[in-house]
Design a protein around this motif. Structure first.
Motif, PDB file in Angstrom:
ATOM      1  N   LYS A  58      -0.791  29.909 -27.988  1.00 23.95           N
ATOM      2  CA  LYS A  58       0.594  30.325 -27.719  1.00 23.95           C
ATOM      3  C   LYS A  58       1.131  29.545 -26.511  1.00 23.95           C
ATOM      4  O   LYS A  58       0.393  29.278 -25.557  1.00 23.95           O
ATOM      5  N   LEU A  59       2.411  29.189 -26.561  1.00 25.05           N
ATOM      6  CA  LEU A  59       2.995  28.398 -25.464  1.00 25.05           C
ATOM      7  C   LEU A  59       3.570  29.308 -24.383  1.00 25.05           C
ATOM      8  O   LEU A  59       4.165  30.346 -24.679  1.00 25.05           O
ATOM      9  N   LEU A  60       3.412  28.866 -23.133  1.00 26.32           N
ATOM     10  CA  LEU A  60       4.042  29.589 -22.017  1.00 26.32           C
ATOM     11  C   LEU A  60       5.517  29.248 -21.969  1.00 26.32           C
ATOM     12  O   LEU A  60       5.880  28.078 -22.148  1.00 26.32           O
ATOM     13  N   ASP A  66      -1.187  39.175 -16.267  1.00 32.78           N
ATOM     14  CA  ASP A  66      -0.144  39.896 -15.523  1.00 32.78           C
ATOM     15  C   ASP A  66       1.227  39.246 -15.737  1.00 32.78           C
ATOM     16  O   ASP A  66       2.221  39.936 -15.974  1.00 32.78           O
ATOM     17  N   VAL A  67       1.270  37.911 -15.688  1.00 30.94           N
ATOM     18  CA  VAL A  67       2.535  37.198 -15.893  1.00 30.94           C
ATOM     19  C   VAL A  67       3.092  37.490 -17.290  1.00 30.94           C
ATOM     20  O   VAL A  67       4.286  37.685 -17.478  1.00 30.94           O
ATOM     21  N   LEU A  68       2.191  37.543 -18.272  1.00 34.62           N
ATOM     22  CA  LEU A  68       2.624  37.768 -19.660  1.00 34.62           C
ATOM     23  C   LEU A  68       2.848  39.251 -19.969  1.00 34.62           C
ATOM     24  O   LEU A  68       3.301  39.590 -21.064  1.00 34.62           O
ATOM     25  N   GLU A  69       2.458  40.107 -19.006  1.00 32.89           N
ATOM     26  CA  GLU A  69       2.519  41.570 -19.207  1.00 32.89           C
ATOM     27  C   GLU A  69       1.700  41.991 -20.428  1.00 32.89           C
ATOM     28  O   GLU A  69       2.139  42.799 -21.257  1.00 32.89           O
ATOM     29  N   LYS A  70       0.520  41.373 -20.540  1.00 38.56           N
ATOM     30  CA  LYS A  70      -0.413  41.705 -21.639  1.00 38.56           C
ATOM     31  C   LYS A  70      -1.769  41.987 -21.009  1.00 38.56           C
ATOM     32  O   LYS A  70      -1.957  41.764 -19.815  1.00 38.56           O
ATOM     33  N   SER A 103       5.410  22.070 -21.948  1.00 40.00           N
ATOM     34  CA  SER A 103       4.889  23.401 -22.276  1.00 40.00           C
ATOM     35  C   SER A 103       3.379  23.358 -22.384  1.00 40.00           C
ATOM     36  O   SER A 103       2.819  22.479 -23.035  1.00 40.00           O
ATOM     37  N   LEU A 104       2.744  24.298 -21.785  1.00 39.11           N
ATOM     38  CA  LEU A 104       1.293  24.414 -21.891  1.00 39.11           C
ATOM     39  C   LEU A 104       0.952  25.588 -22.783  1.00 39.11           C
ATOM     40  O   LEU A 104       1.689  26.582 -22.811  1.00 39.11           O
ATOM     41  N   THR A 105      -0.193  25.478 -23.464  1.00 36.39           N
ATOM     42  CA  THR A 105      -0.686  26.657 -24.183  1.00 36.39           C
ATOM     43  C   THR A 105      -1.381  27.550 -23.152  1.00 36.39           C
ATOM     44  O   THR A 105      -1.707  27.104 -22.034  1.00 36.39           O
TER      45      THR A 105
END
Ligand code: GLN
Length: 280
Positions: A48-50, A33-37, A3-5
């Motif tokens: 925060k972890l992906l 975009d990936v996080l929809e934020k 897991s990456l931050t």
């Protein structure tokens, strides 16, 4: 998968895109975009972890970007006249320069004016949808020779609630019923096939049918000029976006096709980028 931050993912993404001038911005935009934020979320929560799915999607996008894919195609949209337009590789990515066409028409008519407007080669529908929304009493007709482009334009009209547009699959005037418009507007293909810009940046991934025209980039503009008059009201306006070095040719072409009161307009870089003629 480790897991990456968010911060680590950005650093890795920026390293991967190191040859790209906008590496840092591109990574932030893609990760957001990936996080929809939005991008400020990345700054607020760097530790925060992906999730595994987010990780995979982010690095897929980074790899596509590294191969040169335009950000607009990766995100699936681009803003035009402050509204989001869906885009895909079936359509040209709307350019800020093209907003000049909207400004020119707004200078000529008040927003409540009843107008019939034809947009030729509508692509994503950026011009037609914007005019339909800015001129509520206008009736728009938007044509394109590409059915795939028309599908995108129709989706944009629907999402942005532009109901006053008729879409027609047509190669220039071929399938347009006899009628007369107040305005014909077009951002047609106008680039010469040996233009060196075609092998750089985003344009490499855009549809060549929306970019390239024969006869030094002028063939499509010539075709529209020579066939437009029967589709225009007396004193109707014909407005083109064109190449920044094509201003004189456009003026001559419109004059020799019988148009009068030619006016030319500059883009944000100060280049002559749009030409307007009036039908006699
Ligand atoms: N303005 C675009 C460019 O230079 C081309 C758009 C067009 O051909 N209509 O990349």
């Amino acid at each position: 998968m480790s897991s990456l931050t968010l911060k680590q993912a950005l650093t890795l993404g920026i390293e991967t895109l190191d040859e790209c001038a906008s590496a840092s911005l591109d990574c932030e935009v893609l990760l957001a975009d990936v996080l929809e934020k939005n991008r400020s979320y990345l700054r607020a929560w760097p530790e925060k972890l992906l999730s595994p799915t987010e990780h995979q999607r982010f690095f897929e996008l980074i790899n596509l970007r590294q191969q040169g894919q335009p950000i607009a195609y990766l995100l699936g949209f681009r803003e035009f006249w402050s509204r989001p337009f869906i885009v895909s590789s079936d359509v040209l990515i709307p350019r800020p320069d093209t907003e000049l066409l909207i400004e020119v028409i707004q200078q000529q008519f008040p927003p409540e004016q009843t107008l019939s407007i034809l947009d030729m080669g509508t692509g994503s529908g950026a011009i037609a949808v914007t005019l339909a929304l800015e001129f509520k009493n206008a009736q728009l007709t938007a044509i394109d020779a590409s059915q795939a482009a028309l599908n995108i334009a129709q989706q944009n009209a629907q999402r942005l609630h532009a109901t006053n547009i008729e879409f027609i699959h047509s190669n220039w005037f071929d399938n347009i019923k006899p009628q007369q418009f107040d305005i014909i507007v077009s951002n047609p293909p106008y680039i010469c096939s040996d233009d060196p810009h075609l092998i750089e940046g985003d344009v490499r991934f855009e549809p060549s049918s929306a970019l390239i025209s024969k006869r030094q980039g002028l063939e499509d503009i010539e075709r529209i000029c020579s066939a437009a008059r029967p589709f225009m009201k007396a004193n109707g306006l014909l407005l083109f976006e064109h190449g920044y070095q094509q201003g004189n040719q456009l003026k001559n072409l419109l004059e020799s096709s019988g148009f009068k009161s030619i006016q030319q307009f500059q883009d944000i870089q100060g280049h002559t980028r749009a030409t307007l003629g009036q039908a006699s």
